[in-house]
Write an enzyme that holds these catalytic residues in place. Sequence first.
Site, mmCIF file in Angstrom:
data_model
loop_
_atom_site.group_PDB
_atom_site.id
_atom_site.type_symbol
_atom_site.label_atom_id
_atom_site.label_comp_id
_atom_site.label_asym_id
_atom_site.label_seq_id
_atom_site.Cartn_x
_atom_site.Cartn_y
_atom_site.Cartn_z
ATOM 1 N N GLU A 59 0.821 -1.222 0.000
ATOM 2 C CA GLU A 59 0.000 0.000 0.000
ATOM 3 C C GLU A 59 0.853 1.270 0.000
ATOM 4 O O GLU A 59 1.262 1.747 1.053
ATOM 5 C CB GLU A 59 -0.941 0.012 1.218
ATOM 6 C CG GLU A 59 -1.823 1.264 1.252
ATOM 7 C CD GLU A 59 -2.807 1.324 2.429
ATOM 8 O OE1 GLU A 59 -2.712 0.483 3.343
ATOM 9 O OE2 GLU A 59 -3.652 2.210 2.414
ATOM 10 N N LYS A 119 -2.441 -2.035 -3.196
ATOM 11 C CA LYS A 119 -3.504 -1.193 -2.617
ATOM 12 C C LYS A 119 -3.127 0.276 -2.806
ATOM 13 O O LYS A 119 -2.463 0.868 -1.955
ATOM 14 C CB LYS A 119 -3.677 -1.525 -1.138
ATOM 15 C CG LYS A 119 -4.688 -0.657 -0.405
ATOM 16 C CD LYS A 119 -5.100 -1.258 0.931
ATOM 17 C CE LYS A 119 -5.972 -0.289 1.706
ATOM 18 N NZ LYS A 119 -6.649 -0.929 2.847
HETATM 19 P P1 13P Z 1 -9.279 4.028 4.030
HETATM 20 O O1 13P Z 1 -10.150 3.309 3.029
HETATM 21 O O2 13P Z 1 -10.081 4.677 5.134
HETATM 22 O O3 13P Z 1 -8.283 4.929 3.378
HETATM 23 O O4 13P Z 1 -8.458 2.925 4.799
HETATM 24 C C1 13P Z 1 -7.843 1.938 4.078
HETATM 25 C C2 13P Z 1 -6.606 1.535 4.758
HETATM 26 O O5 13P Z 1 -6.441 0.391 5.090
HETATM 27 C C3 13P Z 1 -5.570 2.547 5.002
HETATM 28 O O6 13P Z 1 -4.373 1.908 5.313
#
Ligand code: 13P
Length: 338
Positions: A177, A219
Amino acid sequence: MTTADLEAIANRMVEGGRGILAADESSGTANKRLTSVNVDPTEDNRRDYREMLFRTPDLGKYISGTILYDETLRQNAADGTPFTKLLADQDIMPGIKVDTGAMVLAGSPNEKITEGLDGLRDRLNEYVEMGAKFTKWRAVITIGDGIPSGYCIKANAHALARYARLVQEAGMVPIVEPEVLMDGSHSIETCQEVTENTLHTVFNALVGQGVALEGMILKPNMVISAMDCSTQASVEQVAEWTVQTLKRRVPAAVPGIAFLSGGQSELLASQHLNAMNQLGDLPWTLSFSYGRALQHSALHTWAGSSDQVTAGQSKLAHRSHMNFAAAVGKYSADLEAA
Ligand code: 13P
């Protein structure tokens, strides 16, 4: 665990429209969410909130996996049933956030570096024993005056790759991510440029460190106007620019891309995902791994009241259903209203 085994888990995470519920807020962040609805920030209340979410009827029809925080993975429901059992009963795989948070980057006080590599191998082995199938590590890239620096992007990409390789070695699927924040007033053009550069650097690091792309999930943020930008891009533009950026920088070997919501409203997060899937001709499955855009209404409806558990669950079920539809391009205003 072979790459084919990892690929099978990764595919299961995004197949058929099902997506991921991000419920891995650290205790500090979970407490902020509770306090925002006037609920005391205690361990029992964090448990009650997560129990409400995980007992949502039919959640497993729309959700393939849930990202948990260390406390939650070890926690039981009020009646003593382990959360992992509640999830397994709904065919939902448990995942675990393994970074230890974003700290100030040395020498660049307005930027962040994500920590958590020290001792990670041992922690991963414990999580595998506890049944975790996948993991998450979030890197934060901030857009602002003179930032992001190449130094910040490279340092975070290096850490993401080190994390991902360790996770695959342990036999789990890493969610990678790299989040370009939507805080600020920058344009969608700036977001695209920074997102493209970030993804390029991240995949260079992943490939350079031998991460099997078939056995991971990306992500990312969507390519979007910042929250305080005076011109807000349309749903169609966000969809087109996001897909264009991903096609330029994300190898087709990656089985799935599960977006974060990052501060988007619940409705826009569904509309954007749907518009992307309607474009078609995509080399990867585009799904969701939302936190706030799945939980917001559920949290505010529940607000700590045992009388509101069913009402809160129906909010989560509805949002999950809407994003499940959006993940196959079948979301609509009619479905939203139904
Ligand atoms: P959000 O969808 O609220 O951005 O959270 C996703 C997430 O896992 C952030 O690390």
